[in-house]
Design a protein around this motif. Structure first.
Motif, mmCIF file in Angstrom:
data_model
loop_
_atom_site.group_PDB
_atom_site.id
_atom_site.type_symbol
_atom_site.label_atom_id
_atom_site.label_comp_id
_atom_site.label_asym_id
_atom_site.label_seq_id
_atom_site.Cartn_x
_atom_site.Cartn_y
_atom_site.Cartn_z
ATOM 1 N N LYS A 26 -38.967 99.096 -5.300
ATOM 2 C CA LYS A 26 -40.200 99.424 -6.008
ATOM 3 C C LYS A 26 -40.649 98.327 -6.956
ATOM 4 O O LYS A 26 -41.835 97.977 -7.011
ATOM 5 C CB LYS A 26 -40.027 100.732 -6.782
ATOM 6 N N GLU A 27 -39.732 97.797 -7.726
ATOM 7 C CA GLU A 27 -40.088 96.788 -8.721
ATOM 8 C C GLU A 27 -40.657 95.531 -8.055
ATOM 9 O O GLU A 27 -41.676 94.991 -8.498
ATOM 10 C CB GLU A 27 -38.861 96.426 -9.569
ATOM 11 N N VAL A 28 -40.002 95.087 -6.981
ATOM 12 C CA VAL A 28 -40.445 93.871 -6.297
ATOM 13 C C VAL A 28 -41.790 94.095 -5.613
ATOM 14 O O VAL A 28 -42.717 93.285 -5.733
ATOM 15 C CB VAL A 28 -39.391 93.412 -5.263
ATOM 16 N N ALA A 29 -41.913 95.201 -4.869
ATOM 17 C CA ALA A 29 -43.157 95.484 -4.149
ATOM 18 C C ALA A 29 -44.333 95.681 -5.112
ATOM 19 O O ALA A 29 -45.429 95.167 -4.876
ATOM 20 C CB ALA A 29 -42.981 96.709 -3.260
ATOM 21 N N LEU A 30 -44.094 96.407 -6.194
ATOM 22 C CA LEU A 30 -45.168 96.652 -7.159
ATOM 23 C C LEU A 30 -45.569 95.356 -7.870
ATOM 24 O O LEU A 30 -46.757 95.113 -8.111
ATOM 25 C CB LEU A 30 -44.733 97.704 -8.176
ATOM 26 N N LYS A 31 -44.593 94.510 -8.169
ATOM 27 C CA LYS A 31 -44.890 93.215 -8.788
ATOM 28 C C LYS A 31 -45.802 92.392 -7.886
ATOM 29 O O LYS A 31 -46.748 91.731 -8.348
ATOM 30 C CB LYS A 31 -43.594 92.456 -9.061
ATOM 31 N N GLU A 32 -45.537 92.433 -6.576
ATOM 32 C CA GLU A 32 -46.369 91.714 -5.616
ATOM 33 C C GLU A 32 -47.781 92.306 -5.552
ATOM 34 O O GLU A 32 -48.771 91.579 -5.472
ATOM 35 C CB GLU A 32 -45.728 91.759 -4.230
ATOM 36 N N MET A 33 -47.868 93.627 -5.584
ATOM 37 C CA MET A 33 -49.176 94.276 -5.554
ATOM 38 C C MET A 33 -49.995 93.882 -6.784
ATOM 39 O O MET A 33 -51.201 93.615 -6.677
ATOM 40 C CB MET A 33 -49.002 95.795 -5.483
ATOM 41 N N VAL A 34 -49.344 93.842 -7.938
ATOM 42 C CA VAL A 34 -50.026 93.442 -9.168
ATOM 43 C C VAL A 34 -50.426 91.967 -9.111
ATOM 44 O O VAL A 34 -51.513 91.583 -9.553
ATOM 45 C CB VAL A 34 -49.139 93.727 -10.398
ATOM 46 N N ARG A 35 -49.568 91.158 -8.547
ATOM 47 C CA ARG A 35 -49.845 89.714 -8.463
ATOM 48 C C ARG A 35 -51.132 89.429 -7.687
ATOM 49 O O ARG A 35 -51.944 88.599 -8.088
ATOM 50 C CB ARG A 35 -48.674 88.994 -7.797
ATOM 51 N N LEU A 87 -45.888 89.369 -0.215
ATOM 52 C CA LEU A 87 -47.244 89.414 0.324
ATOM 53 C C LEU A 87 -47.801 88.000 0.534
ATOM 54 O O LEU A 87 -47.714 87.158 -0.374
ATOM 55 C CB LEU A 87 -48.156 90.191 -0.628
ATOM 56 N N PRO A 88 -48.360 87.736 1.713
ATOM 57 C CA PRO A 88 -48.815 86.377 2.057
ATOM 58 C C PRO A 88 -50.231 86.069 1.566
ATOM 59 O O PRO A 88 -51.083 85.603 2.333
ATOM 60 C CB PRO A 88 -48.751 86.395 3.591
ATOM 61 N N THR A 124 -56.344 88.013 -5.409
ATOM 62 C CA THR A 124 -57.150 87.977 -4.179
ATOM 63 C C THR A 124 -57.994 89.231 -3.989
ATOM 64 O O THR A 124 -59.125 89.160 -3.507
ATOM 65 C CB THR A 124 -56.236 87.800 -2.945
ATOM 66 N N PHE A 125 -57.455 90.403 -4.357
ATOM 67 C CA PHE A 125 -58.085 91.681 -4.009
ATOM 68 C C PHE A 125 -58.628 92.422 -5.236
ATOM 69 O O PHE A 125 -58.095 92.301 -6.339
ATOM 70 C CB PHE A 125 -57.070 92.580 -3.286
ATOM 71 N N ASP A 126 -59.664 93.211 -4.991
ATOM 72 C CA ASP A 126 -60.212 94.055 -6.055
ATOM 73 C C ASP A 126 -59.356 95.297 -6.278
ATOM 74 O O ASP A 126 -59.247 95.795 -7.392
ATOM 75 C CB ASP A 126 -61.632 94.494 -5.691
ATOM 76 N N VAL A 127 -58.763 95.791 -5.196
ATOM 77 C CA VAL A 127 -57.922 96.992 -5.242
ATOM 78 C C VAL A 127 -56.756 96.807 -4.269
ATOM 79 O O VAL A 127 -56.937 96.284 -3.172
ATOM 80 C CB VAL A 127 -58.721 98.259 -4.843
ATOM 81 N N CYS A 151 -66.340 99.004 2.435
ATOM 82 C CA CYS A 151 -65.571 97.898 1.864
ATOM 83 C C CYS A 151 -64.899 97.071 2.961
ATOM 84 O O CYS A 151 -64.863 97.447 4.130
ATOM 85 C CB CYS A 151 -64.521 98.430 0.901
ATOM 86 N N GLU A 152 -64.342 95.951 2.546
ATOM 87 C CA GLU A 152 -63.521 95.118 3.425
ATOM 88 C C GLU A 152 -62.056 95.483 3.176
ATOM 89 O O GLU A 152 -61.636 95.586 2.030
ATOM 90 C CB GLU A 152 -63.748 93.634 3.117
ATOM 91 N N VAL A 153 -61.291 95.685 4.233
ATOM 92 C CA VAL A 153 -59.900 96.107 4.081
ATOM 93 C C VAL A 153 -58.968 95.203 4.879
ATOM 94 O O VAL A 153 -59.210 94.935 6.062
ATOM 95 C CB VAL A 153 -59.687 97.563 4.552
ATOM 96 N N VAL A 154 -57.909 94.758 4.209
ATOM 97 C CA VAL A 154 -56.824 94.045 4.869
ATOM 98 C C VAL A 154 -55.607 94.960 4.854
ATOM 99 O O VAL A 154 -55.226 95.478 3.799
ATOM 100 C CB VAL A 154 -56.488 92.721 4.147
ATOM 101 N N GLY A 155 -55.015 95.193 6.013
ATOM 102 C CA GLY A 155 -53.817 96.020 6.097
ATOM 103 C C GLY A 155 -52.613 95.183 6.478
ATOM 104 O O GLY A 155 -52.716 94.310 7.348
ATOM 105 N N ILE A 156 -51.496 95.426 5.810
ATOM 106 C CA ILE A 156 -50.255 94.736 6.200
ATOM 107 C C ILE A 156 -49.192 95.786 6.517
ATOM 108 O O ILE A 156 -49.165 96.865 5.933
ATOM 109 C CB ILE A 156 -49.741 93.749 5.127
#
Length: 249
Positions: A119-128, A98-99, A104-107, A60-65
């Motif tokens: 947790k709420e803010v970070a998870l919201k960004e991950m879902v976005r 997250l920039p 944008t991402f499949d996973v 797969c293609e992976v972007v790490g932050i």
């Protein structure tokens, strides 16, 4: 002083900072359906070990932050050494902002980090940033049974970590509008991980850590490190994998 902060200043030979090593990474990836067509975001990627492993294992293609410039540089060097520059990208960024555009991402994954964040803010960004029908997955510390409140407060004071119980992790994912949430108990991995860390660090590594904490934080720092270790060895401290899916539009 956290282990990650020590790793930024001392080379102790540790690449994976979570229980279960790459086996739990593989299990998380399989639960999230990662394959050669996936574009994956690794939130708080650390030294890039997971990103490189996923690219090598699943194609797969992976972007790490990561918020640490030192970790990002280590990750870039590692990917270059392993010939993975074409399939991995590492960016200095905050998990709370997250920039990336929406969908944008499949996973999107995060390993043993969400308990340190808002947790709420970070998870919201991950879902976005994950696409509809895409998965968001983590593995992280979880309180088992009726963990004493003083134990929870002590861990927050020492490490800044605020784990959830398995049910609370599930509710957090569901509150973030994720569906088909799966929570797997992996608590047995913690004692194995602590033994492995000691083995990898070795005697002189432990001496380096001891001196680093003593120099930075004095005897109080050493006391905190000892108390933190005891908390992770307690029967109240567990570990979970949590995966949810973003609904289709």
């Amino acid at each position: 002083m956290s282990l990650e902060e020590i790793l930024e200043e001392e080379d102790l030979g540790i690449e994976i900072l979570h229980p279960g090593g790459l086996e739990i990474t593989r299990e998380l990836a399989e639960l999230c359906g990662i394959n050669e067509k996936s574009k994956v975001l690794d939130v708080a990627c650390g030294t890039g070990e997971t990103a490189c492993f996923l690219a090598e294992t699943f194609g797969c293609e992976v972007v790490g932050i990561d918020v640490s410039p030192v970790m990002i540089e280590k990750a870039k060097k590692k990917a270059k050494m392993r010939g993975l520059e074409g399939r991995t990208t590492f960016i200095l960024a905050d998990a709370h902002e997250l920039p990336f555009p929406d969908n944008t991402f499949d996973v999107v994954i995060s390993e043993c980090t969400l308990c340190l964040l808002n947790k709420e803010v970070a998870l919201k960004e991950m879902v976005r940033v994950v696409k509809p029908n895409g998965c968001v997955g983590i593995h992280d510390v979880a309180w088992r049974g009726n963990a004493p409140e003083k134990l929870k407060l002590k861990l927050k004071e020492i490490e800044g970590e605020e784990p959830k119980t398995p049910d609370e992790w599930r509710r957090l994912f569901e509150k973030a509008s994720l569906i088909d949430v799966v929570v797997l108990d992996k608590s047995h991995l913690i004692p194995e991980w602590m033994k492995e860390i000691r083995k990898e660090v070795g005697f002189w590594g432990e001496v380096k850590i001891f001196l680093k904490i003593l120099r930075k934080e004095g005897l109080k720092g050493l006391k905190n490190a000892w108390e933190s270790m005891k908390i992770f060895e307690s029967p109240y401290t567990g570990y979970v994998i949590v995966v949810g899916r973003k609904p289709a539009k």
